[in-house]
Design a protein around this motif. Structure first.
Motif, short mmCIF file in Angstrom:
data_model
loop_
_atom_site.label_atom_id
_atom_site.label_comp_id
_atom_site.label_asym_id
_atom_site.label_seq_id
_atom_site.Cartn_x
_atom_site.Cartn_y
_atom_site.Cartn_z
N ASN A 290 0.84 -1.20 0.00
CA ASN A 290 0.00 0.00 0.00
C ASN A 290 0.87 1.26 0.00
N LYS A 291 0.23 2.39 -0.14
CA LYS A 291 0.95 3.66 -0.26
C LYS A 291 1.81 3.95 0.95
N GLN A 292 1.31 3.67 2.16
CA GLN A 292 2.06 3.95 3.37
C GLN A 292 3.30 3.08 3.48
N THR A 293 3.19 1.83 3.09
CA THR A 293 4.35 0.92 3.15
C THR A 293 5.42 1.37 2.17
N ILE A 294 5.01 1.76 0.97
CA ILE A 294 5.99 2.25 -0.02
C ILE A 294 6.66 3.52 0.47
N GLN A 295 5.89 4.41 1.09
CA GLN A 295 6.46 5.65 1.61
C GLN A 295 7.46 5.38 2.73
N ASN A 296 7.14 4.43 3.60
CA ASN A 296 8.08 4.06 4.67
C ASN A 296 9.36 3.47 4.09
N LYS A 297 9.22 2.67 3.04
CA LYS A 297 10.39 2.08 2.39
C LYS A 297 11.27 3.16 1.78
N LEU A 298 10.66 4.14 1.15
CA LEU A 298 11.43 5.25 0.57
C LEU A 298 12.17 6.03 1.65
N GLN A 299 11.49 6.34 2.75
CA GLN A 299 12.12 7.10 3.82
C GLN A 299 13.28 6.34 4.45
N ALA A 300 13.16 5.03 4.54
CA ALA A 300 14.20 4.23 5.19
C ALA A 300 15.37 3.91 4.27
N ASP A 301 15.09 3.68 2.97
CA ASP A 301 16.12 3.09 2.11
C ASP A 301 16.58 3.97 0.95
N TRP A 302 15.84 5.05 0.63
CA TRP A 302 16.23 5.82 -0.55
C TRP A 302 17.60 6.47 -0.40
N TRP A 303 17.86 7.13 0.71
CA TRP A 303 19.14 7.84 0.87
C TRP A 303 20.33 6.87 0.95
N PRO A 304 20.28 5.79 1.74
CA PRO A 304 21.39 4.83 1.70
C PRO A 304 21.61 4.24 0.31
N THR A 305 20.52 4.02 -0.43
CA THR A 305 20.65 3.49 -1.79
C THR A 305 21.34 4.50 -2.70
N MET A 306 21.02 5.77 -2.57
CA MET A 306 21.66 6.80 -3.39
C MET A 306 23.15 6.91 -3.08
N GLN A 307 23.51 6.80 -1.81
CA GLN A 307 24.94 6.85 -1.46
C GLN A 307 25.71 5.70 -2.09
N ALA A 308 25.11 4.50 -2.06
CA ALA A 308 25.74 3.36 -2.72
C ALA A 308 25.73 3.54 -4.24
N ASN A 309 24.67 4.12 -4.77
CA ASN A 309 24.55 4.36 -6.21
C ASN A 309 25.71 5.21 -6.72
N TRP A 310 26.03 6.28 -6.04
CA TRP A 310 27.07 7.18 -6.53
C TRP A 310 28.45 6.53 -6.49
N LYS A 311 28.69 5.63 -5.55
CA LYS A 311 29.99 4.94 -5.49
C LYS A 311 30.22 4.09 -6.73
N LEU A 312 29.15 3.50 -7.25
CA LEU A 312 29.27 2.65 -8.44
C LEU A 312 29.02 3.41 -9.73
N TRP A 313 27.93 4.19 -9.77
CA TRP A 313 27.45 4.69 -11.04
C TRP A 313 28.12 5.97 -11.52
N ILE A 314 28.78 6.73 -10.66
CA ILE A 314 29.50 7.90 -11.17
C ILE A 314 30.64 7.47 -12.08
N PRO A 315 31.55 6.57 -11.63
CA PRO A 315 32.59 6.12 -12.57
C PRO A 315 32.02 5.31 -13.74
N ALA A 316 30.99 4.48 -13.47
CA ALA A 316 30.41 3.68 -14.55
C ALA A 316 29.78 4.57 -15.62
#
Length: 306
Positions: free
Chosen positions: A241-267
């Motif tokens: 549901n919408k609330q579960t997706i929003q909680n997932k974004l709040q918990a995991d979006w920023w850590p995922t972006m930090q990991a994303n830049w370590k790989l995807w900037i050079p790639a």
């Protein structure tokens, strides 16, 4: 580049020496392939030469990011291997030619000759498959990229589940990642790079302010939006549901972006600077295989509220 010997000469040498397999391997690996690999980066239509300051890209990269350079180089290598594939096909035909084989003593026609011919036939099959893929890419670019992404991301989720040591493979979860690759990941990148290259045309030199600007646009404008879409898309496929997706974004979006830049900037720097435009989504799909393993574990990780 041409191989050191013509196809007929190479065939007869393989027949006349008891060490035919080792000779054939030595000729192909110590002479032809090093010359091919030294020319890989010069084969791109967008990058006819690679300047000496390429080290400025490689310096800040991690070991894994350096491997991405090799992946990018391999996408251009097939064009250089085509002459060798033609010679390999000729050698395979010579095997069944009585006129050529009859003049060679039967004592030297053995297992080593068969292995040599089989190895060259394998090279022919690989190049043939690559040519077929490129023809499909030219005739049906979006469909080819989408099917490729679907297969790779389904495999990535299987690998993620193996790493998580799940007792049984969750086929529904594999299907969600296959659908994600088919209808979102590949189409998004296909149209995104068409738009990006249309707005900012590629440059022949891989290290330019233009390419650096494109990397910045990709990683600091496109990537944050696309990462959020991934979480919403996978959550919706799972029936959250919408609330579960929003909680997932709040918990995991920023850590995922930090990991994303370590790989995807050079790639992304490699992709924009060195990879020909028609092969960019294929390159992204290969790198995304490893990234999808991380995404799969993050998307299926339970939050504290869950």
């Amino acid at each position: 580049r041409r191989a050191p010997h013509s196809s007929a000469q190479l065939h007869l040498l393989c027949l006349r020496h008891s060490t035919a397999q080792s000779y054939c391997t030595k000729e192909l690996t110590s002479t032809a392939l090093p010359q091919l690999r030294s020319s890989i980066l010069r084969s791109s239509t967008l990058s006819p030469s690679v300047p000496s300051n390429l080290s400025t890209i490689a310096a800040p990269m991690t070991i894994f990011s350096m491997l991405l350079l090799f992946v990018a180089a391999l996408t251009a290598e097939a064009a250089l291997l085509k002459p060798m594939a033609a010679q390999a096909s000729h050698v395979v035909r010579l095997k069944s030619s009585p006129a050529e084989v009859k003049s060679v003593p039967a004592t030297v026609q053995g297992r080593s000759h068969s292995r040599c011919v089989v190895q060259m036939a394998d090279a022919t099959l690989i190049i043939s498959a690559w040519d077929s893929y490129n023809r499909l890419l030219e005739a049906h670019p979006l469909a080819t990229k989408s099917v490729t992404a679907s297969i790779l991301l389904a495999g990535a989720d299987c690998a993620a589940q193996a790493i998580e040591k799940n007792a049984d493979v969750d086929l529904a979860r594999v299907a969600r990642f296959a659908i994600f690759g088919l209808v979102l990941q590949a189409p998004w990148n296909h149209f995104y790079y068409l738009l990006l290259d249309g707005a900012i045309p590629p440059t022949p030199d891989p290290v330019t302010p233009t390419n650096l600007a494109k990397v910045a646009i990709d990683q600091f404008l496109q990537a944050p939006v696309f990462t959020a879409i991934i979480f919403v898309f996978l959550g919706a496929l799972e029936g959250q549901n919408k609330q579960t997706i929003q909680n997932k974004l709040q918990a995991d979006w920023w850590p995922t972006m930090q990991a994303n830049w370590k790989l995807w900037i050079p790639a992304t720097a490699v992709n924009i600077g060195l990879v020909p435009p028609p092969l960019r989504v294929l390159y992204i799909n290969v790198v995304f295989f490893f990234w999808a393993i991380y995404l799969s574990t993050q998307a299926n990780r339970k939050t504290e509220s869950e």
